[in-house]
Design an enzyme around this catalytic site. Sequence first.
Site, mmCIF file in Angstrom:
data_model
loop_
_atom_site.group_PDB
_atom_site.id
_atom_site.type_symbol
_atom_site.label_atom_id
_atom_site.label_comp_id
_atom_site.label_asym_id
_atom_site.label_seq_id
_atom_site.Cartn_x
_atom_site.Cartn_y
_atom_site.Cartn_z
ATOM 1 N N LYS B 81 153.392 150.105 106.911
ATOM 2 C CA LYS B 81 153.926 148.934 106.978
ATOM 3 C C LYS B 81 155.804 148.814 106.935
ATOM 4 C CE LYS B 81 154.579 145.390 101.853
ATOM 5 N NZ LYS B 81 154.427 144.832 101.002
ATOM 6 N N SER B 156 151.412 140.993 99.609
ATOM 7 C CA SER B 156 152.335 140.754 101.053
ATOM 8 C C SER B 156 151.982 142.012 102.418
ATOM 9 C CB SER B 156 154.148 141.699 100.751
ATOM 10 O OG SER B 156 154.187 142.428 99.964
ATOM 11 N N SER B 180 150.733 143.216 95.946
ATOM 12 C CA SER B 180 150.812 143.541 96.909
ATOM 13 C C SER B 180 149.967 144.706 98.495
ATOM 14 C CB SER B 180 152.085 143.084 97.407
ATOM 15 O OG SER B 180 152.895 141.971 97.759
#
Lengths: 96, 487
Positions: B81, B156, B180
């Site tokens: 990420k 997210s 997330s």
Amino acid sequence: MSSAPQLDINHIAKLARLALTPEEKEKFSQQLGDVLHHIEQLAKVDVTGVEPTAHASPVFNVWQPDVARPGLAVVDALRNAPAQRENMVVVPKVVE
Amino acid sequence: MSSELFYQPITSLAAALDAKKLTSVELTQAVVARTKSVEPRVHAFNSFDEADALAQAAASDARRAAGQSRGALDGIPIGLKDVIAVTGQPLTASSKMLKNFVSPYDATVTEKLRRAGAVLWGRLNCDEFAMGSSTENSAFGPTGNPWDTSRVPGGSSGGSSAALAAGEAIATLGSDTGGSIRQPAALCGVVGLKPTYGLVSRFGLIAYASSLDQIGPFARTVEDAAIVLGAIAGHDERDSTSFKTDIPDYRAELTKRKGPWKLGIPKEYFAEGLDPEIGAAVEKAIAFYKSQGCEIREVSLPHTQYCLDTYYVIATAEASSNLGRYDGIRYGHRSTAAKDVVDLYFQSRAEGFGPEVKRRIILGTYVLSSGYYDAYYLRAQKVRTLIRQDFLNAFREVDALLTPTSPVPAFKIGEKADPLAMYLLDIYTIGVNLAGLPAISVPCGFTQSGLPIGAQLIGQPFQESNLLAIARSYEQGHDWSAKFPSL
């Protein structure tokens, strides 16, 4: 907590060092008003005698020896500076 | 089971690599080719560096050839990420603020993956500064769900879940502040694990809400998640909330730990707002555990209704403080329109941050501001104590809790315009962050229209071995992960 939360958007934006457009101010005030209204229900919880939790890790007062160690090289530390000169970050004039 | 290399789990690929039936370069090339072919539709990556990945793969092959393999992750392409630092690679948090930022150092998890021999592959899209539940808040455009690219992958860490589901990586890392990792895992039909707060170092993770943030893996199987967790967990003196504890061999523990377990069903998690198809799928999972001899008990987490509000006070307060560092001075976006140094802060932040980040900074600044601190922030921290106690009380009776991960399946991009409606999507996941617990989302079926459904298992602090074993026993009785999206 009051029943009608008032968020002074100009004051808060100033504290946050955030320039907002008039459109943003209006939109955020309305949206955050809804969120604050929802958050109001926290007032219903009986928290008498309850200790606050800052984080859930069972670790407190972490000490390390105060010994100098190698850090980032100057070139790496300045790699992302928006403006630099002679190994320093250039900023607008702060003192007249 | 798909025959495509890029859809294989780590366990199969590591066996093939060890048996010299496959090289890391071949595997990495397959992943790169897959990425290039589906990225126009999925957009899971903010950037990737093919030459760098192939060089890492070649180094891995050389190690194996020399009999110096570092284990199951050696040569496996793992995506990160775009909030996790990798030396010399962009680190943007999907924000205009950090659009041109190049990381000068590695996060601890990055160092650990390198040490395990993994091929670090790409910077994965996410909501800006990890604030959101759909990846629509990225400054670089939304990510499509591989099962239906007109829908969100969750957030997210939506790039992390989508890349894995689409075969653009073999495993990925995300971060989980309020769900997330688990929610995008559920929406994309993969496994997602949020470890106990303090198990994985946060050094080198761009901070959103420091008391809630935790890095964890996305994987195709529970066993793969156990392998990645074993590589990234452990004490780190650069994160003062990192916990000193022995890290077990999570993969070996999977086969050692056998049920039957006592599972708790928190009644508050099956209330209104839950999609009936998801409710039915989770009921079937409960029935499965029962059929395996597990004891199922209804439990109560009475402060559940306050989780969302507690979270949005604490998370935004911490965010407003953490994001104070983006001032346009030392790094990040600097406005050219400012008239003096103070105006530089105002303008750089106005230009660099997107709307959701601004909203959360404003809310967080407000709840911390003079006159409101006690009513909001301090009170929320006290309610947090009660929420944590609810979970710890339940764990006196049961080994783990079983719940839905998300109240709804993947929704259409652009469908949820109202921030409060979006915040409500986190209701089943945020309590876990407030209480600092480990939790995993495992695939548990599909809706009639073919969208993945996830079930969440919540474990006791630092009992990841049990949690993974419980999750695996479900996985072994089902073949949801044998289905792949048609892209």
